[in-house]
Design a protein around this motif. Structure first.
Motif, PDB file in Angstrom:
ATOM      1  N   LEU A   5       0.831  -1.210   0.000  1.00 18.14           N
ATOM      2  CA  LEU A   5       0.000   0.000   0.000  1.00 18.14           C
ATOM      3  C   LEU A   5       0.865   1.260   0.000  1.00 18.14           C
ATOM      4  O   LEU A   5       0.544   2.245  -0.676  1.00 18.14           O
ATOM      5  N   ILE A   8       2.232   1.718  -3.547  1.00 15.98           N
ATOM      6  CA  ILE A   8       1.200   2.270  -4.430  1.00 15.98           C
ATOM      7  C   ILE A   8       1.052   3.770  -4.210  1.00 15.98           C
ATOM      8  O   ILE A   8       1.003   4.563  -5.159  1.00 15.98           O
ATOM      9  N   THR A   9       1.003   4.163  -2.946  1.00 15.50           N
ATOM     10  CA  THR A   9       0.836   5.576  -2.603  1.00 15.50           C
ATOM     11  C   THR A   9       1.990   6.415  -3.142  1.00 15.50           C
ATOM     12  O   THR A   9       1.779   7.458  -3.779  1.00 15.50           O
ATOM     13  N   ALA A  12       1.997   6.671  -6.983  1.00  8.91           N
ATOM     14  CA  ALA A  12       1.022   7.652  -7.455  1.00  8.91           C
ATOM     15  C   ALA A  12       1.525   9.073  -7.230  1.00  8.91           C
ATOM     16  O   ALA A  12       1.334   9.955  -8.075  1.00  8.91           O
ATOM     17  N   SER A 222       8.848   4.355  -3.420  1.00 11.03           N
ATOM     18  CA  SER A 222       8.009   3.463  -4.213  1.00 11.03           C
ATOM     19  C   SER A 222       8.780   2.202  -4.596  1.00 11.03           C
ATOM     20  O   SER A 222       8.285   1.078  -4.443  1.00 11.03           O
ATOM     21  N   GLY A 243      -3.876  -0.425  -8.440  1.00 10.64           N
ATOM     22  CA  GLY A 243      -4.004   0.526  -7.336  1.00 10.64           C
ATOM     23  C   GLY A 243      -3.452   1.893  -7.694  1.00 10.64           C
ATOM     24  O   GLY A 243      -4.061   2.926  -7.381  1.00 10.64           O
ATOM     25  N   THR A 244      -2.284   1.922  -8.374  1.00  9.72           N
ATOM     26  CA  THR A 244      -1.685   3.193  -8.773  1.00  9.72           C
ATOM     27  C   THR A 244      -2.571   3.919  -9.776  1.00  9.72           C
ATOM     28  O   THR A 244      -2.781   5.140  -9.679  1.00  9.72           O
ATOM     29  N   VAL A 246      -5.859   3.627 -10.204  1.00 12.66           N
ATOM     30  CA  VAL A 246      -7.070   4.112  -9.537  1.00 12.66           C
ATOM     31  C   VAL A 246      -6.771   5.372  -8.728  1.00 12.66           C
ATOM     32  O   VAL A 246      -7.502   6.367  -8.786  1.00 12.66           O
ATOM     33  N   PHE A 247      -5.666   5.339  -7.970  1.00 13.40           N
ATOM     34  CA  PHE A 247      -5.259   6.479  -7.142  1.00 13.40           C
ATOM     35  C   PHE A 247      -5.065   7.716  -8.014  1.00 13.40           C
ATOM     36  O   PHE A 247      -5.598   8.809  -7.717  1.00 13.40           O
ATOM     37  N   VAL A 248      -4.316   7.568  -9.111  1.00 10.14           N
ATOM     38  CA  VAL A 248      -4.017   8.699  -9.984  1.00 10.14           C
ATOM     39  C   VAL A 248      -5.269   9.171 -10.726  1.00 10.14           C
ATOM     40  O   VAL A 248      -5.460  10.379 -10.916  1.00 10.14           O
ATOM     41  N   ILE A 250      -8.463   9.030  -9.734  1.00 11.97           N
ATOM     42  CA  ILE A 250      -9.307   9.796  -8.814  1.00 11.97           C
ATOM     43  C   ILE A 250      -8.703  11.180  -8.556  1.00 11.97           C
ATOM     44  O   ILE A 250      -9.401  12.198  -8.561  1.00 11.97           O
ATOM     45  N   THR A 251      -7.383  11.210  -8.340  1.00 11.37           N
ATOM     46  CA  THR A 251      -6.709  12.487  -8.102  1.00 11.37           C
ATOM     47  C   THR A 251      -6.814  13.406  -9.316  1.00 11.37           C
ATOM     48  O   THR A 251      -7.068  14.614  -9.189  1.00 11.37           O
TER      49      THR A 251
END
Length: 280
Positions: A5, A8-9, A12, A222, A243-244, A246-248, A250-251
């Motif tokens: 996690l 991924i954070t 992103a 990362s 995950g990356t 989806v995160f990017v 949404i951002t």
């Protein structure tokens, strides 16, 4: 799962920080130089553990692989910066992660691995998604659109080749010298940035140095946290890639007001499925 996690954070945040820096950077090589300087410092502080007994296994291979990886790291950053500027953060990050099809194909060609039906299906879906993204009835095809799409494909290929290098080291290199390999990757990327910067006679500015340092922090962690993840690869890579994205995504939609057309949403859904199939 904790390390995954975090990876991924931070992955992103590399794209997000590059997107934020777009209007502030005047000398991109100075930014990259600062980025890799921070990565080297962090690699020494947090990652590098000198084990002299491991050097008997040979340091030529990790250094050589680090040289190639360092060059490709810089190439990827340049391509990512150009694509974010022209194609937005969402599509650029998606295509970079879609590069996972390259190491999959290389595993068959170089290591003579057998493709499973799920891998074949994943590759086919990935190719279909690329075609769908390039088809938009509301856009008039012109040279500029073709150029932007070509940049995305080049980013995909470069990102995939870089992932292949890491896969090659995992299979052929010494696990005890992984930290040395990671340090050499950042070191050679730094040297390449310095050579290009000197050739282009770019100046140092506080903005370039500051944004480069900000990018370097998530860039290092990362890669580091992904190495620390002890979960099976069948879980790590689909979760990391999807995950990356989806995160990017949404951002990009919330903070950068990026909007995707219907065909791009369909293509991204297919990409999620393709990445999952390629990683199981």
């Amino acid at each position: 799962m904790y390390y995954l996690l975090l990876s991924i954070t931070f992955s992103a945040f590399v794209s997000i920080t590059m997107r934020l820096s777009d209007k502030h950077i005047r000398n991109n090589m100075t930014m990259f130089l600062s980025n890799y300087a921070v990565c080297i410092l962090l690699a020494i502080l947090f990652g590098l553990r000198v084990n002299t007994s491991a050097f008997s296994e040979g340091v030529i291979f990790p250094i050589g692989m680090g040289l190639i990886s360092g060059i490709m790291y810089l190439v990827n950053f340049i391509l990512l910066q150009v694509n974010i500027n022209r194609n937005g953060i969402v599509l650029s990050t998606t295509f970079m992660k879609l590069g996972v099809i390259v190491p999959t194909i290389m595993a068959v060609v170089v290591f003579h691995e057998t493709l499973t039906l799920t891998s074949i299906a994943g590759i086919c879906l990935a190719l279909i998604s690329v075609v769908i993204i390039n088809q938009n009835p509301n856009e008039v095809k012109n040279q500029n659109v073709s150029y932007q799409f070509s940049l995305l494909l080049i980013l995909l290929a470069a990102g995939g080749f870089t992932d292949s290098l890491a896969n090659i080291y995992d299979k052929c290199g010494s696990a005890s010298l992984k930290d040395l390999y990671l340090l050499c990757t950042f070191l050679f990327a730094f040297l390449c940035s310095l050579i290009i910067k000197t050739y282009k006679k770019q100046r140092f500015t506080f903005a370039d140095l500051g944004w480069g340092a900000l990018i370097g922090i998530p860039n290092y962690f990362s890669a580091r946290f992904l190495l620390l993840s002890q979960m099976p690869a069948t879980i790590v890579y689909p979760v990391y890639n999807i995950g990356t994205i989806v995160f990017v995504t949404i951002t990009g939609m919330i903070f950068f007001k990026e909007r995707l057309s219907l065909n791009k949403w369909i293509a991204m859904g297919i990409i999620f499925l393709a990445l999952f199939l390629l990683s199981i």
